[in-house]
Motif scaffolding. Structure first.
Motif, PDB file in Angstrom:
ATOM      1  N   ILE A  75      -1.525  18.144  58.347  1.00 12.67           N
ATOM      2  CA  ILE A  75      -2.610  18.933  58.136  1.00 12.67           C
ATOM      3  C   ILE A  75      -2.429  20.062  59.016  1.00 12.67           C
ATOM      4  O   ILE A  75      -2.754  20.065  60.195  1.00 12.67           O
ATOM      5  N   ASP A  76      -2.081  21.321  58.463  1.00 15.69           N
ATOM      6  CA  ASP A  76      -1.831  22.412  59.339  1.00 15.69           C
ATOM      7  C   ASP A  76      -2.831  23.582  58.819  1.00 15.69           C
ATOM      8  O   ASP A  76      -2.368  24.684  59.486  1.00 15.69           O
ATOM      9  N   SER A  77      -3.537  23.336  58.040  1.00 16.22           N
ATOM     10  CA  SER A  77      -4.410  24.552  57.434  1.00 16.22           C
ATOM     11  C   SER A  77      -5.625  23.889  56.662  1.00 16.22           C
ATOM     12  O   SER A  77      -5.833  22.549  56.183  1.00 16.22           O
ATOM     13  N   ILE A  78      -6.711  24.526  56.522  1.00 14.06           N
ATOM     14  CA  ILE A  78      -8.015  24.226  55.816  1.00 14.06           C
ATOM     15  C   ILE A  78      -7.630  23.857  54.100  1.00 14.06           C
ATOM     16  O   ILE A  78      -8.010  22.949  53.929  1.00 14.06           O
ATOM     17  N   SER A  79      -6.608  24.651  53.720  1.00 11.22           N
ATOM     18  CA  SER A  79      -6.138  24.155  52.419  1.00 11.22           C
ATOM     19  C   SER A  79      -5.521  22.889  52.280  1.00 11.22           C
ATOM     20  O   SER A  79      -5.722  22.024  51.254  1.00 11.22           O
ATOM     21  N   SER A  80      -4.936  22.480  53.481  1.00 15.39           N
ATOM     22  CA  SER A  80      -4.203  21.194  52.992  1.00 15.39           C
ATOM     23  C   SER A  80      -5.291  19.968  53.382  1.00 15.39           C
ATOM     24  O   SER A  80      -5.032  18.951  52.982  1.00 15.39           O
ATOM     25  N   LEU A  81      -6.516  20.434  54.096  1.00 15.99           N
ATOM     26  CA  LEU A  81      -7.573  19.575  54.077  1.00 15.99           C
ATOM     27  C   LEU A  81      -8.069  19.193  52.553  1.00 15.99           C
ATOM     28  O   LEU A  81      -8.238  18.151  52.251  1.00 15.99           O
ATOM     29  N   HIS A  82      -8.047  20.162  51.597  1.00 18.62           N
ATOM     30  CA  HIS A  82      -8.696  20.264  50.672  1.00 18.62           C
ATOM     31  C   HIS A  82      -7.592  19.474  49.681  1.00 18.62           C
ATOM     32  O   HIS A  82      -8.119  18.442  48.731  1.00 18.62           O
ATOM     33  N   THR A  83      -6.366  19.566  50.067  1.00 15.67           N
ATOM     34  CA  THR A  83      -5.287  18.681  49.343  1.00 15.67           C
ATOM     35  C   THR A  83      -5.713  17.208  49.240  1.00 15.67           C
ATOM     36  O   THR A  83      -5.615  16.371  48.430  1.00 15.67           O
ATOM     37  N   VAL A  84      -5.835  16.880  50.777  1.00 19.93           N
ATOM     38  CA  VAL A  84      -6.211  15.210  51.138  1.00 19.93           C
ATOM     39  C   VAL A  84      -7.344  14.895  50.293  1.00 19.93           C
ATOM     40  O   VAL A  84      -7.540  13.823  49.824  1.00 19.93           O
ATOM     41  N   VAL A  85      -8.417  15.893  50.295  1.00 17.89           N
ATOM     42  CA  VAL A  85      -9.689  15.393  49.551  1.00 17.89           C
ATOM     43  C   VAL A  85      -9.517  15.234  48.095  1.00 17.89           C
ATOM     44  O   VAL A  85     -10.160  14.072  47.541  1.00 17.89           O
ATOM     45  N   ASP A  86      -8.799  15.980  47.359  1.00 14.04           N
ATOM     46  CA  ASP A  86      -8.562  15.973  46.067  1.00 14.04           C
ATOM     47  C   ASP A  86      -7.850  14.521  45.963  1.00 14.04           C
ATOM     48  O   ASP A  86      -8.074  13.956  44.877  1.00 14.04           O
ATOM     49  N   MET A  87      -6.896  13.970  46.611  1.00 12.45           N
ATOM     50  CA  MET A  87      -6.264  12.766  46.566  1.00 12.45           C
ATOM     51  C   MET A  87      -7.439  11.661  46.591  1.00 12.45           C
ATOM     52  O   MET A  87      -7.115  10.529  46.244  1.00 12.45           O
ATOM     53  N   LEU A  88      -8.468  11.800  47.340  1.00 10.02           N
ATOM     54  CA  LEU A  88      -9.589  10.686  47.493  1.00 10.02           C
ATOM     55  C   LEU A  88     -10.622  10.685  46.349  1.00 10.02           C
ATOM     56  O   LEU A  88     -10.902   9.551  46.043  1.00 10.02           O
ATOM     57  N   LYS A  89     -10.680  11.726  45.889  1.00 10.36           N
ATOM     58  CA  LYS A  89     -11.859  11.916  44.940  1.00 10.36           C
ATOM     59  C   LYS A  89     -11.256  11.238  43.429  1.00 10.36           C
ATOM     60  O   LYS A  89     -10.263  11.441  43.090  1.00 10.36           O
ATOM     61  N   PRO A  90     -12.353  10.717  42.916  1.00 10.74           N
ATOM     62  CA  PRO A  90     -11.992  10.041  41.493  1.00 10.74           C
ATOM     63  C   PRO A  90     -11.535  11.071  40.507  1.00 10.74           C
ATOM     64  O   PRO A  90     -11.883  12.384  40.610  1.00 10.74           O
ATOM     65  N   ARG A  91     -10.509  10.728  39.492  1.00 10.18           N
ATOM     66  CA  ARG A  91     -10.211  11.877  38.638  1.00 10.18           C
ATOM     67  C   ARG A  91     -11.234  12.245  37.612  1.00 10.18           C
ATOM     68  O   ARG A  91     -12.158  11.605  37.284  1.00 10.18           O
ATOM     69  N   SER A  92     -11.828  13.326  37.463  1.00  6.87           N
ATOM     70  CA  SER A  92     -12.830  13.871  36.596  1.00  6.87           C
ATOM     71  C   SER A  92     -12.743  13.414  35.251  1.00  6.87           C
ATOM     72  O   SER A  92     -13.758  13.010  34.734  1.00  6.87           O
ATOM     73  N   GLN A  93     -11.465  13.142  34.705  1.00  6.29           N
ATOM     74  CA  GLN A  93     -11.363  12.901  33.331  1.00  6.29           C
ATOM     75  C   GLN A  93     -11.842  11.326  33.176  1.00  6.29           C
ATOM     76  O   GLN A  93     -12.212  11.019  32.163  1.00  6.29           O
ATOM     77  N   SER A  94     -11.086  10.585  33.999  1.00  5.00           N
ATOM     78  CA  SER A  94     -11.162   8.931  33.785  1.00  5.00           C
ATOM     79  C   SER A  94     -12.321   8.487  34.450  1.00  5.00           C
ATOM     80  O   SER A  94     -13.070   7.506  34.255  1.00  5.00           O
ATOM     81  N   GLY A  95     -12.980   9.396  35.575  1.00  3.74           N
ATOM     82  CA  GLY A  95     -13.937   8.511  36.421  1.00  3.74           C
ATOM     83  C   GLY A  95     -13.499   7.471  37.309  1.00  3.74           C
ATOM     84  O   GLY A  95     -14.269   6.768  37.952  1.00  3.74           O
ATOM     85  N   ARG A  96     -12.145   7.033  37.169  1.00  3.46           N
ATOM     86  CA  ARG A  96     -11.855   5.888  38.131  1.00  3.46           C
ATOM     87  C   ARG A  96     -11.357   6.193  39.539  1.00  3.46           C
ATOM     88  O   ARG A  96     -11.059   7.300  39.935  1.00  3.46           O
ATOM     89  N   SER A  97     -11.725   5.054  40.226  1.00  5.60           N
ATOM     90  CA  SER A  97     -11.456   5.152  41.812  1.00  5.60           C
ATOM     91  C   SER A  97     -10.160   5.052  41.913  1.00  5.60           C
ATOM     92  O   SER A  97      -9.315   4.602  41.213  1.00  5.60           O
ATOM     93  N   ARG A  98      -9.796   5.931  43.180  1.00  9.09           N
ATOM     94  CA  ARG A  98      -8.372   6.012  43.459  1.00  9.09           C
ATOM     95  C   ARG A  98      -8.007   4.713  43.967  1.00  9.09           C
ATOM     96  O   ARG A  98      -8.673   3.922  44.540  1.00  9.09           O
ATOM     97  N   ARG A  99      -6.515   4.354  43.831  1.00 11.46           N
ATOM     98  CA  ARG A  99      -6.088   3.155  44.301  1.00 11.46           C
ATOM     99  C   ARG A  99      -5.635   3.350  45.783  1.00 11.46           C
ATOM    100  O   ARG A  99      -5.066   2.107  46.421  1.00 11.46           O
ATOM    101  N   LEU A 100      -5.944   4.175  46.578  1.00  6.83           N
ATOM    102  CA  LEU A 100      -5.286   4.614  47.644  1.00  6.83           C
ATOM    103  C   LEU A 100      -5.855   3.434  48.902  1.00  6.83           C
ATOM    104  O   LEU A 100      -7.147   3.382  48.807  1.00  6.83           O
ATOM    105  N   LYS A 101      -4.781   2.724  49.644  1.00  5.90           N
ATOM    106  CA  LYS A 101      -5.142   1.620  50.544  1.00  5.90           C
ATOM    107  C   LYS A 101      -4.796   2.205  52.067  1.00  5.90           C
ATOM    108  O   LYS A 101      -5.544   1.476  52.673  1.00  5.90           O
ATOM    109  N   VAL A 102      -3.971   3.082  52.072  1.00  3.93           N
ATOM    110  CA  VAL A 102      -3.304   3.497  53.446  1.00  3.93           C
ATOM    111  C   VAL A 102      -3.109   4.950  53.474  1.00  3.93           C
ATOM    112  O   VAL A 102      -2.470   5.475  52.558  1.00  3.93           O
ATOM    113  N   LEU A 103      -3.991   5.692  54.310  1.00  5.54           N
ATOM    114  CA  LEU A 103      -3.490   6.936  54.540  1.00  5.54           C
ATOM    115  C   LEU A 103      -3.528   7.233  56.130  1.00  5.54           C
ATOM    116  O   LEU A 103      -4.117   6.887  56.698  1.00  5.54           O
TER     117      LEU A 103
END
Length: 571
Positions: free
Chosen positions: A356-384
């Motif tokens: 994470i070297d910028s504010i935009s990269s923070l937003h990239t990680v947040v996008d990986m955590l949020k459920p997809r808007s189309q499916s509404g399914r939770s992410r499977r991420l277990k290790v970050l």
């Protein structure tokens, strides 16, 4: 090796019983096992492990297996008999996992995480939790030896005795489970040209195997390369063995599912030509190699589940990486530039380490955590895992963005979270983390921090790496009160602060010390560090007046102290 006496053999067996099976004695078994082992230490240790999860019914089985002690010698009958007995009681899935050790060389330290991922890619386990269970059972049975370091409270890997490895390789050869390069090079290989299933090649002296024996390897499903690809006559071994008439040899192995090239240092990017044709590939291990870029068409590997490119020269991921929709584990270094659209890879369960070297990269990680808007399914991420090594210095804006980031993490993520090189001024933003939110929380702070930062450390933390400019009694008490802390790496950055630190653990610590100093005691009177298992302390000054009291750090397993001998007072 000289055999143990009867008393020494009995003591070793009873100690191994307690370590492996949690029992002191099982009537009728001790004497029988000692007769079979005939004083051979390895046989005694493995025999104790053979009764893991067993009870008295094993006595009859052992009685039927009795052999005369006169028939035994260290290298053959005695130890082999015990190993066969231990192997026989393993469940079928664990037997397969145990045989898989034959792909590794003797005296190798095998990383646990790597091993479990390989088991999974081979279809030997149904998930990482089962792999962890199998790994622990093999340790409890004394078939493998755990290896520890100061980066984790649990074993980081294992090693295997040479005699045990020879036993595994003999079974593996009989069952055609693994074929090693030495056998293939000497002509000892299965009759059918397509029956080599798993191939382990020692690249230091078998560099021509892949080309000279290609016809015998066309059906292999797993390739492990051992050792450095050492330079020869101006060409790396891979340059010689990984191409035939100018064509990349990899492209010929269409059925391969596991390609483990870890620590093949001189492996370079051009040696991966044709890899996009391995459509069944599930595991690609490139850690510790010399690659500087991945093939642009790597996104065509639709079955790929694990991609490990840590400790390489890689600086960025190709655009096609998002095509790996089945990818479960993306293992990179924090310096690797990630794509800002990784959130479309819904199958990811482990991503580390994201730089994470910028504010935009923070937003990239947040996008990986949020459920997809189309499916509404939770992410499977277990290790970050994230690294803030290149993040801008503290400011009102950066503090606000970090606070928002941690709020999003608190809202959407509950797995294992690794925070590296976090600036001390941002620690206060972690107050949004809830108790028991994370499966594991590891925090490494960047550079020396003021003692006041310790007050802000979340109680969730399990692993903590911190350097403090001036330790105070209050700060150390706060560290000692962290309820889930199992590993602490603490650096005292200022001279004479060790005295304050030790005084903070004890309850009074009176007494005189050299030069007017008091004696300081690490005591357990106020239940400090109740779950701490690993403690590393580095003092940049001397270690004077250090004393551990009874009951201090009750679960401590490993201790490492580093200090300046010149500034230390010895008594």
């Amino acid at each position: 090796m000289k055999a143990f006496s009867e008393d020494d053999s009995t003591n070793l067996l009873l100690q191994s019983f307690r370590a492996a099976a949690g029992v002191r004695d099982i009537p009728g078994i001790i004497a029988k096992l000692l007769r079979i082992c005939d004083g051979l230490p390895l046989a005694i240790i493995v025999a104790a492990g053979s009764v893991y999860k067993k009870s008295k019914e094993l006595a009859d089985e052992l009685a039927m297996s009795m052999i005369s002690s006169q028939e035994q010698c260290y290298t053959s009958v005695g130890v082999t008999k015990i190993l066969h007995m231990s192997f026989a009681v393993l469940s079928l899935p664990i037997k397969s996992c145990f045989l898989y050790f034959s792909v590794f060389p003797e005296n190798d330290i095998i990383q646990k995480n790597r091993l479990i991922r390989l088991w999974g890619a081979e279809g030997l386990i149904r998930g990482e939790d089962e792999g962890e269970s199998f790994f622990n059972e093999l340790i409890c049975r004394n078939l493998i030896k755990p290896v520890f370091n100061y980066d984790d409270a649990e074993p980081m890997g294992c090693s295997i005795h040479g005699v045990v490895l020879d036993f595994i390789r003999s079974l593996s050869k009989e069952d055609n489970f693994v074929t090693v390069g030495a056998d293939l090079g000497s002509g000892i290989f299965p009759c059918s040209i397509n029956t080599v299933r798993r191939f382990s090649m020692d690249n230091s002296d078998e560099e021509h195997i892949l080309t000279s024996r290609t016809v015998h390897l066309l059906g292999m499903r797993s390739l492990t390369v051992i050792g450095d690809t050492e330079e020869r006559a101006g060409h790396s071994a891979f340059a010689v063995s990984w191409s035939t008439e100018g064509k990349p040899v990899l492209a010929g192995f269409k059925l391969i599912r596991v390609l483990d090239l870890e620590n093949a240092v001189n492996l370079e990017s051009q040696h991966l030509e044709g890899i996009e044709g391995l459509l069944l590939l599930k595991y690609l291990g490139l850690k510790g190699t010399g690659i500087y870029k991945l093939p642009e068409r790597i996104g065509e590997l639709e079955q790929l589940e694990t991609l490990d490119v840590r400790q390489t020269k890689l600086s960025a991921l190709p655009a096609s990486i998002v095509g790996l929709q089945r990818l479960v584990r993306l293992l990179v270094d924090g310096a690797v530039k990630l794509r800002n659209n990784l959130h479309v890879m819904e199958g990811l369960e482990e991503v580390s380490t994201i730089g994470i070297d910028s504010i935009s990269s923070l937003h990239t990680v947040v996008d990986m955590l949020k459920p997809r808007s189309q499916s509404g399914r939770s992410r499977r991420l277990k290790v970050l895992g994230v690294s803030f090594a290149g993040f801008p210095p503290y400011s009102a804006e950066s503090s606000r963005e970090i606070r928002s980031f941690f709020i999003e993490v608190a809202n959407y993520y509950h797995g294992s979270f690794y925070l590296h090189h976090l600036h001390g001024d941002f620690v206060k933003c972690m107050c949004y983390f809830r108790q028991y939110q994370f499966r594991k929380l590891e925090l490494t702070l960047s550079g020396p921090v003021l003692a006041g930062v310790v007050d802000k450390i979340t109680s969730n933390v399990n692993h903590l790496n911190i350097e403090v400019t001036q330790l105070s009694q209050r700060s150390v008490r706060l560290l000692g009160d962290l309820p889930h802390l199992v590993l602490l790496k603490l650096v005292s950055a200022e001279k004479d602060t060790l005295s304050t630190f030790i005084n903070g653990i004890g309850r009074g610590g009176g007494g005189g010390g050299g030069g007017g100093r008091r004696r300081y005691i690490i005591a357990g009177g106020w239940n400090a560090f109740p779950r701490l298992k690993v403690f590393c302390f580095t003092c940049k000054a001397g270690a004077r007046g250090l004393q551990f009291g009874s009951g201090a750090m009750p679960q401590l397993r490993r201790l490492r102290l580093s200090f300046s001998a010149r500034d230390t007072e010895f008594r």
